[in-house]
Design a protein around this motif. Structure first.
Motif, PDB file in Angstrom:
ATOM      1  N   SER A 199       0.829  -1.214   0.000  1.00 53.82           N
ATOM      2  CA  SER A 199       0.000   0.000   0.000  1.00 53.82           C
ATOM      3  C   SER A 199       0.858   1.256   0.000  1.00 53.82           C
ATOM      4  N   ASP A 203       0.789   3.931  -2.940  1.00 54.20           N
ATOM      5  CA  ASP A 203       0.312   5.285  -2.639  1.00 54.20           C
ATOM      6  C   ASP A 203       1.407   6.322  -2.878  1.00 54.20           C
ATOM      7  N   ASP A 206       1.821   6.695  -6.728  1.00 58.83           N
ATOM      8  CA  ASP A 206       0.696   7.454  -7.296  1.00 58.83           C
ATOM      9  C   ASP A 206       0.777   8.931  -6.920  1.00 58.83           C
ATOM     10  N   TYR A 207       1.144   9.213  -5.671  1.00 58.37           N
ATOM     11  CA  TYR A 207       1.219  10.602  -5.207  1.00 58.37           C
ATOM     12  C   TYR A 207       2.293  11.379  -5.950  1.00 58.37           C
ATOM     13  N   CYS A 329       3.939  11.614   4.490  1.00 60.24           N
ATOM     14  CA  CYS A 329       3.727  12.953   3.912  1.00 60.24           C
ATOM     15  C   CYS A 329       4.680  13.191   2.742  1.00 60.24           C
ATOM     16  N   PRO A 332       3.109  18.141  -2.310  1.00 61.64           N
ATOM     17  CA  PRO A 332       2.377  17.772  -3.525  1.00 61.64           C
ATOM     18  C   PRO A 332       3.027  18.350  -4.781  1.00 61.64           C
ATOM     19  N   GLN A 344       1.931  17.448   2.719  1.00 61.63           N
ATOM     20  CA  GLN A 344       0.611  17.043   3.192  1.00 61.63           C
ATOM     21  C   GLN A 344       0.531  15.522   3.264  1.00 61.63           C
ATOM     22  N   SER A 345      -0.499  15.028   3.935  1.00 64.42           N
ATOM     23  CA  SER A 345      -0.698  13.577   4.035  1.00 64.42           C
ATOM     24  C   SER A 345      -0.864  12.980   2.643  1.00 64.42           C
ATOM     25  N   ILE A 346      -0.155  11.870   2.380  1.00 63.43           N
ATOM     26  CA  ILE A 346      -0.365  11.197   1.101  1.00 63.43           C
ATOM     27  C   ILE A 346      -1.717  10.491   1.145  1.00 63.43           C
ATOM     28  N   VAL A 347      -2.203  10.052   0.016  1.00 62.90           N
ATOM     29  CA  VAL A 347      -3.509   9.410  -0.077  1.00 62.90           C
ATOM     30  C   VAL A 347      -3.555   8.182   0.833  1.00 62.90           C
ATOM     31  N   ASN A 348      -4.678   7.999   1.505  1.00 64.31           N
ATOM     32  CA  ASN A 348      -4.954   6.863   2.395  1.00 64.31           C
ATOM     33  C   ASN A 348      -4.234   6.913   3.742  1.00 64.31           C
ATOM     34  N   GLU A 350      -3.413   9.275   7.277  1.00 63.08           N
ATOM     35  CA  GLU A 350      -3.787  10.440   8.089  1.00 63.08           C
ATOM     36  C   GLU A 350      -2.641  10.817   9.016  1.00 63.08           C
TER      37      GLU A 350
END
Length: 517
Positions: A199, A203, A206-207, A329, A332, A344-348, A350
Protein backbone atom coordinates in the motif's frame (compact mmCIF):
# COMPACT_ATOMS: atom_id res chain seq x y z
CA UNK A 1 -1.97 -7.99 -3.95
CA UNK A 2 1.67 -7.88 -2.82
CA UNK A 3 4.86 -6.55 -4.41
CA UNK A 4 6.08 -9.97 -5.58
CA UNK A 5 2.84 -10.91 -7.35
CA UNK A 6 2.71 -7.39 -8.83
CA UNK A 7 6.19 -7.96 -10.28
CA UNK A 8 4.87 -11.11 -12.00
CA UNK A 9 1.93 -9.12 -13.36
CA UNK A 10 4.29 -6.42 -14.64
CA UNK A 11 6.49 -9.05 -16.31
CA UNK A 12 3.49 -9.93 -18.47
CA UNK A 13 2.65 -6.26 -19.03
CA UNK A 14 6.10 -4.76 -19.71
CA UNK A 15 7.96 -7.81 -21.02
CA UNK A 16 11.40 -6.91 -22.33
CA UNK A 17 11.39 -3.37 -20.92
CA UNK A 18 14.37 -2.85 -18.55
CA UNK A 19 13.40 -3.37 -14.92
CA UNK A 20 16.82 -2.17 -13.80
CA UNK A 21 20.23 -0.97 -14.91
CA UNK A 22 23.27 -1.89 -12.84
CA UNK A 23 26.74 -0.77 -13.84
CA UNK A 24 27.13 -2.17 -17.39
CA UNK A 25 24.27 -4.65 -17.18
CA UNK A 26 20.50 -4.54 -17.37
CA UNK A 27 17.59 -6.92 -16.87
CA UNK A 28 14.10 -6.90 -18.37
CA UNK A 29 10.94 -7.36 -16.32
CA UNK A 30 10.58 -10.88 -17.75
CA UNK A 31 14.17 -11.81 -16.85
CA UNK A 32 13.92 -10.35 -13.34
CA UNK A 33 10.64 -12.13 -12.61
CA UNK A 34 12.03 -15.47 -13.80
CA UNK A 35 15.14 -15.14 -11.62
CA UNK A 36 12.97 -14.17 -8.63
CA UNK A 37 10.90 -17.35 -9.13
CA UNK A 38 14.07 -19.47 -9.37
CA UNK A 39 15.39 -17.96 -6.12
CA UNK A 40 12.04 -18.60 -4.40
CA UNK A 41 11.93 -22.22 -5.64
CA UNK A 42 15.50 -22.82 -4.47
CA UNK A 43 14.62 -21.46 -1.02
CA UNK A 44 11.63 -23.80 -0.83
CA UNK A 45 13.75 -26.76 -1.92
CA UNK A 46 16.21 -25.82 0.84
CA UNK A 47 13.42 -26.27 3.38
CA UNK A 48 12.37 -22.67 3.96
CA UNK A 49 8.67 -22.55 4.75
CA UNK A 50 6.11 -19.76 4.82
CA UNK A 51 6.87 -17.47 7.77
CA UNK A 52 10.56 -18.41 8.08
CA UNK A 53 13.02 -15.51 8.32
CA UNK A 54 15.66 -14.67 5.69
CA UNK A 55 18.35 -12.06 6.43
CA UNK A 56 19.88 -9.88 3.70
CA UNK A 57 23.38 -8.51 4.28
CA UNK A 58 23.81 -6.90 0.88
CA UNK A 59 24.54 -3.52 -0.66
CA UNK A 60 22.74 -2.02 -3.65
CA UNK A 61 22.78 -4.70 -6.34
CA UNK A 62 20.52 -6.96 -8.42
CA UNK A 63 21.20 -9.67 -5.81
CA UNK A 64 19.35 -7.59 -3.20
CA UNK A 65 16.32 -7.18 -5.48
CA UNK A 66 16.23 -10.86 -6.45
CA UNK A 67 16.64 -12.07 -2.86
CA UNK A 68 14.03 -9.65 -1.52
CA UNK A 69 11.33 -10.45 -4.07
CA UNK A 70 12.29 -14.14 -4.19
CA UNK A 71 12.08 -14.63 -0.43
CA UNK A 72 8.72 -12.84 -0.35
CA UNK A 73 7.43 -15.02 -3.20
CA UNK A 74 8.40 -18.09 -1.17
CA UNK A 75 6.35 -16.73 1.75
CA UNK A 76 9.38 -15.93 3.89
CA UNK A 77 9.86 -12.81 6.00
CA UNK A 78 12.83 -10.66 4.95
CA UNK A 79 15.14 -8.91 7.42
CA UNK A 80 17.44 -6.42 5.63
CA UNK A 81 20.61 -5.64 7.61
CA UNK A 82 23.33 -3.07 7.03
CA UNK A 83 26.36 -5.16 5.94
CA UNK A 84 28.81 -2.76 7.59
CA UNK A 85 27.28 -3.17 11.04
CA UNK A 86 29.63 -4.49 13.71
CA UNK A 87 29.69 -8.26 14.38
CA UNK A 88 27.81 -7.61 17.64
CA UNK A 89 25.07 -5.67 15.85
CA UNK A 90 24.73 -8.27 13.08
CA UNK A 91 24.75 -11.13 15.58
CA UNK A 92 22.06 -9.51 17.71
CA UNK A 93 19.69 -8.99 14.76
CA UNK A 94 20.26 -12.49 13.33
CA UNK A 95 19.56 -14.10 16.71
CA UNK A 96 16.76 -11.81 17.86
CA UNK A 97 15.18 -12.00 14.39
CA UNK A 98 15.28 -15.83 14.34
CA UNK A 99 16.98 -15.80 10.93
CA UNK A 100 17.34 -19.23 9.28
CA UNK A 101 19.03 -18.23 6.02
CA UNK A 102 21.42 -15.36 5.36
CA UNK A 103 22.11 -13.92 1.91
CA UNK A 104 25.34 -11.93 2.21
CA UNK A 105 28.53 -10.79 0.56
CA UNK A 106 31.44 -13.25 0.40
CA UNK A 107 33.46 -10.61 2.27
CA UNK A 108 31.39 -11.52 5.33
CA UNK A 109 32.28 -15.24 5.29
CA UNK A 110 35.16 -14.71 7.80
CA UNK A 111 32.64 -13.01 10.06
CA UNK A 112 30.24 -15.97 9.81
CA UNK A 113 33.15 -18.32 10.50
CA UNK A 114 33.91 -16.45 13.75
CA UNK A 115 30.23 -16.24 14.72
CA UNK A 116 29.22 -19.76 13.67
CA UNK A 117 29.01 -21.11 17.19
CA UNK A 118 26.90 -18.15 18.30
CA UNK A 119 24.38 -18.38 15.46
CA UNK A 120 22.65 -21.72 16.07
CA UNK A 121 19.50 -20.66 14.22
CA UNK A 122 21.28 -19.81 10.95
CA UNK A 123 21.12 -22.98 8.82
CA UNK A 124 22.45 -21.70 5.48
CA UNK A 125 24.54 -18.81 4.14
CA UNK A 126 24.09 -17.90 0.46
CA UNK A 127 27.06 -15.78 -0.48
CA UNK A 128 27.44 -13.29 -3.32
CA UNK A 129 30.85 -13.26 -5.00
CA UNK A 130 32.49 -9.84 -5.12
CA UNK A 131 35.05 -8.89 -7.82
CA UNK A 132 38.59 -9.96 -6.93
CA UNK A 133 41.67 -7.94 -7.78
CA UNK A 134 44.29 -9.53 -10.00
CA UNK A 135 46.56 -11.76 -7.95
CA UNK A 136 44.25 -11.68 -4.91
CA UNK A 137 44.24 -15.01 -3.12
CA UNK A 138 40.94 -16.89 -3.20
CA UNK A 139 39.99 -18.32 0.16
CA UNK A 140 39.68 -22.10 0.46
CA UNK A 141 36.16 -22.39 1.87
CA UNK A 142 36.43 -26.15 2.42
CA UNK A 143 38.68 -25.52 5.43
CA UNK A 144 36.03 -23.53 7.28
CA UNK A 145 33.78 -24.88 10.01
CA UNK A 146 30.89 -23.01 8.39
CA UNK A 147 31.59 -24.69 5.00
CA UNK A 148 28.59 -27.05 5.20
CA UNK A 149 26.28 -24.03 5.43
CA UNK A 150 27.73 -22.18 2.41
CA UNK A 151 26.31 -21.91 -1.11
CA UNK A 152 27.15 -19.41 -3.83
CA UNK A 153 24.29 -17.19 -5.00
CA UNK A 154 24.78 -18.15 -8.66
CA UNK A 155 24.74 -21.90 -8.01
CA UNK A 156 21.82 -21.54 -5.62
CA UNK A 157 19.61 -19.72 -8.14
CA UNK A 158 20.48 -22.22 -10.88
CA UNK A 159 18.80 -25.00 -8.88
CA UNK A 160 15.40 -23.31 -8.95
CA UNK A 161 12.61 -23.31 -11.52
CA UNK A 162 11.21 -20.20 -13.19
CA UNK A 163 7.74 -21.82 -13.19
CA UNK A 164 7.55 -21.73 -9.37
CA UNK A 165 4.21 -20.44 -8.07
CA UNK A 166 4.61 -20.25 -4.30
CA UNK A 167 2.17 -20.30 -1.37
CA UNK A 168 -0.87 -18.07 -0.98
CA UNK A 169 0.10 -14.88 0.84
CA UNK A 170 -2.25 -13.05 3.18
CA UNK A 171 -2.23 -9.25 3.44
CA UNK A 172 -1.54 -9.52 7.17
CA UNK A 173 1.41 -11.91 6.82
CA UNK A 174 4.67 -10.24 7.92
CA UNK A 175 6.72 -9.44 4.79
CA UNK A 176 9.65 -7.47 6.20
CA UNK A 177 11.12 -6.82 9.65
CA UNK A 178 13.14 -3.60 9.81
CA UNK A 179 15.38 -3.20 12.82
CA UNK A 180 15.26 0.45 13.83
CA UNK A 181 18.42 1.92 15.31
CA UNK A 182 17.18 3.29 18.61
CA UNK A 183 19.23 5.96 20.40
CA UNK A 184 19.10 3.89 23.56
CA UNK A 185 18.95 0.14 24.08
CA UNK A 186 18.88 -2.56 21.43
CA UNK A 187 17.25 -2.00 18.03
CA UNK A 188 13.61 -3.03 17.68
CA UNK A 189 12.23 -5.02 14.75
CA UNK A 190 9.29 -3.22 13.10
CA UNK A 191 7.05 -5.86 11.51
CA UNK A 192 5.67 -4.69 8.16
CA UNK A 193 2.98 -6.79 6.51
CA UNK A 194 2.49 -7.38 2.78
CA UNK A 195 -0.35 -4.85 2.99
CA UNK A 196 1.91 -2.27 4.69
CA UNK A 197 4.65 -2.65 2.04
CA UNK A 198 2.39 -2.79 -1.00
CA UNK A 199 0.00 0.00 0.00
CA UNK A 200 2.76 2.46 0.85
CA UNK A 201 4.71 1.75 -2.34
CA UNK A 202 1.55 2.16 -4.43
CA UNK A 203 0.31 5.28 -2.64
CA UNK A 204 3.78 6.88 -2.82
CA UNK A 205 4.15 6.07 -6.53
CA UNK A 206 0.70 7.45 -7.30
CA UNK A 207 1.22 10.60 -5.21
CA UNK A 208 4.56 11.36 -6.89
CA UNK A 209 3.23 10.30 -10.31
CA UNK A 210 5.97 7.69 -10.75
CA UNK A 211 5.07 5.79 -13.93
CA UNK A 212 6.42 3.55 -16.69
CA UNK A 213 8.26 6.44 -18.37
CA UNK A 214 10.39 7.12 -15.28
CA UNK A 215 13.97 6.07 -14.60
CA UNK A 216 14.55 6.24 -10.85
CA UNK A 217 18.01 6.42 -9.29
CA UNK A 218 18.44 4.07 -6.31
CA UNK A 219 21.64 5.17 -4.58
CA UNK A 220 20.23 5.32 -1.04
CA UNK A 221 20.94 2.02 0.77
CA UNK A 222 18.40 -0.60 -0.26
CA UNK A 223 18.43 -2.10 3.24
CA UNK A 224 16.97 1.22 4.45
CA UNK A 225 13.21 1.67 4.20
CA UNK A 226 13.44 5.04 2.35
CA UNK A 227 15.13 3.45 -0.66
CA UNK A 228 13.20 0.21 -0.30
CA UNK A 229 9.83 1.92 -0.78
CA UNK A 230 10.51 5.12 -2.73
CA UNK A 231 13.34 4.11 -5.09
CA UNK A 232 12.74 0.36 -5.48
CA UNK A 233 9.23 -0.92 -4.74
CA UNK A 234 7.29 2.14 -5.92
CA UNK A 235 9.04 2.28 -9.32
CA UNK A 236 8.79 -1.50 -9.93
CA UNK A 237 5.09 -1.45 -9.03
CA UNK A 238 4.36 1.11 -11.75
CA UNK A 239 6.66 -0.20 -14.47
CA UNK A 240 9.55 2.25 -14.08
CA UNK A 241 13.20 1.38 -14.62
CA UNK A 242 15.38 1.42 -11.50
CA UNK A 243 18.95 2.64 -11.92
CA UNK A 244 20.84 0.76 -9.19
CA UNK A 245 23.87 2.73 -7.98
CA UNK A 246 26.12 0.74 -5.59
CA UNK A 247 27.14 3.75 -3.49
CA UNK A 248 26.63 7.50 -3.54
CA UNK A 249 29.22 9.66 -5.26
CA UNK A 250 28.34 13.16 -6.53
CA UNK A 251 30.40 12.69 -9.68
CA UNK A 252 28.71 9.37 -10.45
CA UNK A 253 25.25 10.85 -9.98
CA UNK A 254 25.92 13.63 -12.49
CA UNK A 255 27.38 11.14 -14.99
CA UNK A 256 24.69 8.47 -14.58
CA UNK A 257 21.83 10.97 -14.68
CA UNK A 258 23.11 12.39 -17.97
CA UNK A 259 23.98 9.07 -19.61
CA UNK A 260 20.81 7.18 -18.68
CA UNK A 261 18.48 10.22 -18.71
CA UNK A 262 17.25 9.58 -15.18
CA UNK A 263 13.98 11.34 -14.31
CA UNK A 264 13.76 10.89 -10.50
CA UNK A 265 16.44 11.14 -7.82
CA UNK A 266 15.85 10.31 -4.15
CA UNK A 267 18.33 11.35 -1.49
CA UNK A 268 18.88 12.65 2.01
CA UNK A 269 19.89 16.29 2.69
CA UNK A 270 23.57 15.38 3.03
CA UNK A 271 23.56 14.05 -0.54
CA UNK A 272 22.02 17.27 -1.85
CA UNK A 273 24.69 19.21 0.02
CA UNK A 274 27.44 17.18 -1.70
CA UNK A 275 25.80 17.71 -5.11
CA UNK A 276 25.60 21.48 -4.58
CA UNK A 277 29.24 21.63 -3.48
CA UNK A 278 30.55 19.42 -6.31
CA UNK A 279 32.71 21.76 -8.46
CA UNK A 280 32.05 20.08 -11.82
CA UNK A 281 28.30 19.69 -11.30
CA UNK A 282 26.01 21.71 -13.58
CA UNK A 283 22.35 22.02 -14.46
CA UNK A 284 22.91 20.53 -17.93
CA UNK A 285 23.86 17.17 -16.39
CA UNK A 286 20.61 17.02 -14.41
CA UNK A 287 18.25 18.42 -17.05
CA UNK A 288 16.48 15.06 -17.52
CA UNK A 289 15.31 15.05 -13.86
CA UNK A 290 11.66 15.97 -13.42
CA UNK A 291 11.72 15.47 -9.65
CA UNK A 292 14.08 15.21 -6.71
CA UNK A 293 12.86 13.65 -3.48
CA UNK A 294 14.31 14.37 -0.04
CA UNK A 295 13.67 12.49 3.18
CA UNK A 296 15.43 10.76 6.06
CA UNK A 297 16.04 14.05 7.88
CA UNK A 298 14.82 17.64 7.73
CA UNK A 299 16.29 19.55 4.79
CA UNK A 300 17.56 23.03 5.68
CA UNK A 301 15.64 25.64 3.68
CA UNK A 302 18.88 27.37 2.62
CA UNK A 303 20.15 24.11 1.13
CA UNK A 304 16.88 23.41 -0.67
CA UNK A 305 16.85 26.84 -2.28
CA UNK A 306 20.53 26.62 -3.18
CA UNK A 307 20.04 23.25 -4.91
CA UNK A 308 16.95 24.33 -6.82
CA UNK A 309 18.50 27.60 -7.96
CA UNK A 310 21.67 25.89 -9.16
CA UNK A 311 20.11 22.92 -10.97
CA UNK A 312 16.62 24.16 -11.85
CA UNK A 313 14.85 21.07 -10.55
CA UNK A 314 12.16 20.89 -7.88
CA UNK A 315 12.85 19.10 -4.59
CA UNK A 316 9.82 17.56 -2.92
CA UNK A 317 10.52 16.99 0.76
CA UNK A 318 8.64 14.24 2.53
CA UNK A 319 8.53 12.39 5.81
CA UNK A 320 8.45 8.81 6.94
CA UNK A 321 9.61 6.31 9.53
CA UNK A 322 10.29 2.57 9.47
CA UNK A 323 7.17 1.83 11.50
CA UNK A 324 5.02 3.42 8.74
CA UNK A 325 6.64 1.58 5.81
CA UNK A 326 7.75 4.57 5.73
CA UNK A 327 6.00 7.44 3.89
CA UNK A 328 3.25 9.51 5.52
CA UNK A 329 3.73 12.95 3.91
CA UNK A 330 5.11 14.56 0.75
CA UNK A 331 4.98 18.01 -0.73
CA UNK A 332 2.38 17.77 -3.52
CA UNK A 333 3.38 18.14 -7.17
CA UNK A 334 0.11 19.77 -8.31
CA UNK A 335 -0.22 22.36 -5.54
CA UNK A 336 2.17 24.91 -4.01
CA UNK A 337 5.23 23.41 -2.35
CA UNK A 338 6.33 25.00 0.90
CA UNK A 339 10.06 25.06 1.71
CA UNK A 340 10.68 23.71 5.20
CA UNK A 341 7.48 21.66 5.15
CA UNK A 342 7.24 17.88 4.84
CA UNK A 343 4.07 18.48 2.83
CA UNK A 344 0.61 17.04 3.19
CA UNK A 345 -0.70 13.58 4.03
CA UNK A 346 -0.36 11.20 1.10
CA UNK A 347 -3.51 9.41 -0.08
CA UNK A 348 -4.95 6.86 2.40
CA UNK A 349 -2.73 8.10 5.26
CA UNK A 350 -3.79 10.44 8.09
CA UNK A 351 -1.41 12.64 10.07
CA UNK A 352 -2.32 14.83 13.03
CA UNK A 353 -0.58 16.72 15.81
CA UNK A 354 -1.57 15.98 19.41
CA UNK A 355 -0.74 16.98 22.98
CA UNK A 356 0.38 14.71 25.83
CA UNK A 357 -3.23 13.53 26.31
CA UNK A 358 -3.61 12.54 22.65
CA UNK A 359 -5.93 15.47 21.85
CA UNK A 360 -5.39 17.33 18.57
CA UNK A 361 -3.78 20.75 19.08
CA UNK A 362 -4.85 23.96 17.30
CA UNK A 363 -3.32 24.95 13.96
CA UNK A 364 0.23 26.29 14.41
CA UNK A 365 0.83 24.73 17.82
CA UNK A 366 3.61 22.22 18.41
CA UNK A 367 2.77 18.68 19.50
CA UNK A 368 3.61 15.06 18.68
CA UNK A 369 2.94 13.82 15.16
CA UNK A 370 0.81 10.67 15.03
CA UNK A 371 -0.12 8.62 11.98
CA UNK A 372 -2.87 6.23 10.91
CA UNK A 373 -3.27 4.20 7.72
CA UNK A 374 -2.76 0.85 5.94
CA UNK A 375 1.00 1.48 6.10
CA UNK A 376 1.31 1.36 9.91
CA UNK A 377 3.28 -1.65 11.14
CA UNK A 378 1.81 -4.70 12.80
CA UNK A 379 4.06 -4.10 15.81
CA UNK A 380 7.56 -4.70 17.14
CA UNK A 381 8.85 -8.26 16.89
CA UNK A 382 8.57 -10.03 20.26
CA UNK A 383 7.99 -6.70 22.06
CA UNK A 384 4.26 -6.44 22.91
CA UNK A 385 4.74 -3.72 25.54
CA UNK A 386 6.71 -1.46 23.19
CA UNK A 387 4.06 -2.08 20.53
CA UNK A 388 1.25 -1.08 22.90
CA UNK A 389 3.12 2.10 23.84
CA UNK A 390 3.79 3.11 20.22
CA UNK A 391 0.45 2.15 18.63
CA UNK A 392 -2.56 3.44 20.54
CA UNK A 393 -6.14 3.26 19.27
CA UNK A 394 -4.82 2.54 15.79
CA UNK A 395 -2.52 5.60 15.77
CA UNK A 396 1.26 5.34 15.50
CA UNK A 397 3.00 7.77 17.85
CA UNK A 398 6.12 8.90 15.96
CA UNK A 399 8.05 10.68 18.73
CA UNK A 400 8.52 13.66 16.39
CA UNK A 401 7.43 17.17 17.31
CA UNK A 402 5.49 18.90 14.55
CA UNK A 403 2.96 21.57 13.73
CA UNK A 404 0.34 21.98 10.99
CA UNK A 405 -0.63 25.16 9.13
CA UNK A 406 -4.12 26.19 7.99
CA UNK A 407 -3.63 24.43 4.62
CA UNK A 408 -2.76 21.12 6.31
CA UNK A 409 0.93 21.26 5.49
CA UNK A 410 3.02 19.69 8.25
CA UNK A 411 6.36 20.90 9.61
CA UNK A 412 8.74 18.77 11.67
CA UNK A 413 10.03 20.89 14.51
CA UNK A 414 12.32 18.24 15.98
CA UNK A 415 12.58 14.83 17.56
CA UNK A 416 10.75 14.84 20.86
CA UNK A 417 13.82 13.52 22.65
CA UNK A 418 16.14 16.04 20.93
CA UNK A 419 14.28 19.10 22.23
CA UNK A 420 16.47 21.32 24.43
CA UNK A 421 14.98 23.12 27.44
CA UNK A 422 16.91 26.27 28.36
CA UNK A 423 15.66 27.94 31.53
CA UNK A 424 12.18 26.55 30.93
CA UNK A 425 12.10 27.63 27.26
CA UNK A 426 11.86 25.06 24.46
CA UNK A 427 14.66 25.20 21.89
CA UNK A 428 14.34 23.00 18.80
CA UNK A 429 17.78 22.11 17.38
CA UNK A 430 16.50 22.37 13.83
CA UNK A 431 15.54 26.01 14.36
CA UNK A 432 19.11 26.89 15.35
CA UNK A 433 20.55 24.71 12.57
CA UNK A 434 18.45 26.50 9.95
CA UNK A 435 19.96 29.84 10.97
CA UNK A 436 23.54 28.57 10.90
CA UNK A 437 22.99 26.77 7.57
CA UNK A 438 22.03 30.11 6.07
CA UNK A 439 25.47 31.58 6.90
CA UNK A 440 27.57 31.60 3.71
CA UNK A 441 30.61 30.03 5.40
CA UNK A 442 28.74 27.03 6.86
CA UNK A 443 28.66 23.68 5.08
CA UNK A 444 27.04 21.49 7.73
CA UNK A 445 25.79 21.94 11.26
CA UNK A 446 24.34 19.90 14.12
CA UNK A 447 22.95 21.27 17.38
CA UNK A 448 22.56 19.41 20.66
CA UNK A 449 21.63 20.17 24.25
CA UNK A 450 24.10 19.66 27.09
CA UNK A 451 23.54 19.73 30.87
CA UNK A 452 23.92 23.22 32.37
CA UNK A 453 23.82 23.86 36.12
CA UNK A 454 22.31 27.31 35.71
CA UNK A 455 19.70 26.81 32.96
CA UNK A 456 19.12 23.06 32.95
CA UNK A 457 20.48 22.71 29.42
CA UNK A 458 22.68 24.74 27.09
CA UNK A 459 22.76 24.86 23.29
CA UNK A 460 25.93 23.61 21.60
CA UNK A 461 26.58 23.72 17.85
CA UNK A 462 29.00 21.62 15.81
CA UNK A 463 29.92 23.26 12.51
CA UNK A 464 31.72 22.15 9.35
CA UNK A 465 32.79 25.16 7.28
CA UNK A 466 33.51 25.64 3.58
CA UNK A 467 35.69 28.70 4.21
CA UNK A 468 37.41 30.22 7.28
CA UNK A 469 35.10 31.88 9.81
CA UNK A 470 35.39 32.65 13.52
CA UNK A 471 33.17 31.54 16.38
CA UNK A 472 32.52 35.21 17.15
CA UNK A 473 31.30 35.83 13.62
CA UNK A 474 28.84 32.93 13.80
CA UNK A 475 27.58 33.98 17.25
CA UNK A 476 27.01 37.55 16.02
CA UNK A 477 25.06 36.10 13.10
CA UNK A 478 22.93 34.04 15.50
CA UNK A 479 22.23 37.13 17.61
CA UNK A 480 20.66 38.77 14.58
CA UNK A 481 18.35 35.85 13.90
CA UNK A 482 17.61 34.08 17.19
CA UNK A 483 16.13 34.87 20.58
CA UNK A 484 18.81 35.15 23.26
CA UNK A 485 18.05 31.80 24.93
CA UNK A 486 18.37 29.99 21.55
CA UNK A 487 21.88 31.27 20.78
CA UNK A 488 24.52 28.55 21.16
CA UNK A 489 26.58 28.88 24.32
CA UNK A 490 29.44 27.25 22.42
CA UNK A 491 30.38 26.41 18.85
CA UNK A 492 32.88 23.70 17.92
CA UNK A 493 34.41 23.28 14.46
CA UNK A 494 34.76 19.75 13.08
CA UNK A 495 36.24 18.32 9.87
CA UNK A 496 33.07 16.29 9.37
CA UNK A 497 29.90 15.32 11.24
CA UNK A 498 29.15 11.71 12.20
CA UNK A 499 26.52 10.14 9.93
CA UNK A 500 24.78 6.82 9.50
CA UNK A 501 24.78 4.90 6.22
CA UNK A 502 21.93 6.96 4.75
CA UNK A 503 23.83 10.19 5.43
CA UNK A 504 21.69 11.21 8.40
CA UNK A 505 23.64 13.29 10.92
CA UNK A 506 23.92 11.52 14.27
CA UNK A 507 23.31 14.04 17.04
CA UNK A 508 23.44 11.28 19.64
CA UNK A 509 27.05 10.45 18.69
CA UNK A 510 28.03 14.09 19.16
CA UNK A 511 26.32 14.23 22.53
CA UNK A 512 27.97 11.02 23.71
CA UNK A 513 31.35 12.29 22.55
CA UNK A 514 31.04 15.45 24.66
CA UNK A 515 29.54 13.79 27.72
CA UNK A 516 32.15 11.03 27.81
CA UNK A 517 35.16 13.14 26.88
Amino acid sequence: MNISSKLRENANKFGEKPAYYFLNTQSSYVELDATVSKFADALTNMGIKKGDHVGLLLGNSPHFVIALYGALRAGATVIPINPIYTPEEIGYILNNGDVKVVVGLDLLIPLFEKMNAFLPKVEQVIYVDTPKEEGQEVQDLTQLSVYSKLQSFTNFVSTGSHSYQGPELDDEDVAVILYTSGTTGKPKGAMLTHKNIYSNAKDTADYLKINDTDRVIATLPMFHVFCLTVALNAPLLNGSTVIIVPRFSPGDIFTITKQLEATVFAGVPTMYNFLVQYPEGNAEDLKSLRLCISGGASMPVALLKSFENKFQVVVSEGYGLSEAAPVTCFNPLDRPRKPGSIGQSIVNVENKVVNELGDEVPVGEVGELIVRGPNVMKGYYKLPEDTAHTIRDGWLYTGDLAKMDDEEYFYIVDRKKDMIIVGGYNVYPREVEEVLYAHPSVLEVAVIGLPDENFGEAVKAFVVTKEPVTVENLLDYCKDHLAKYKIPSSIEFLEELPKNTTGKILRRSLKDKVLHA
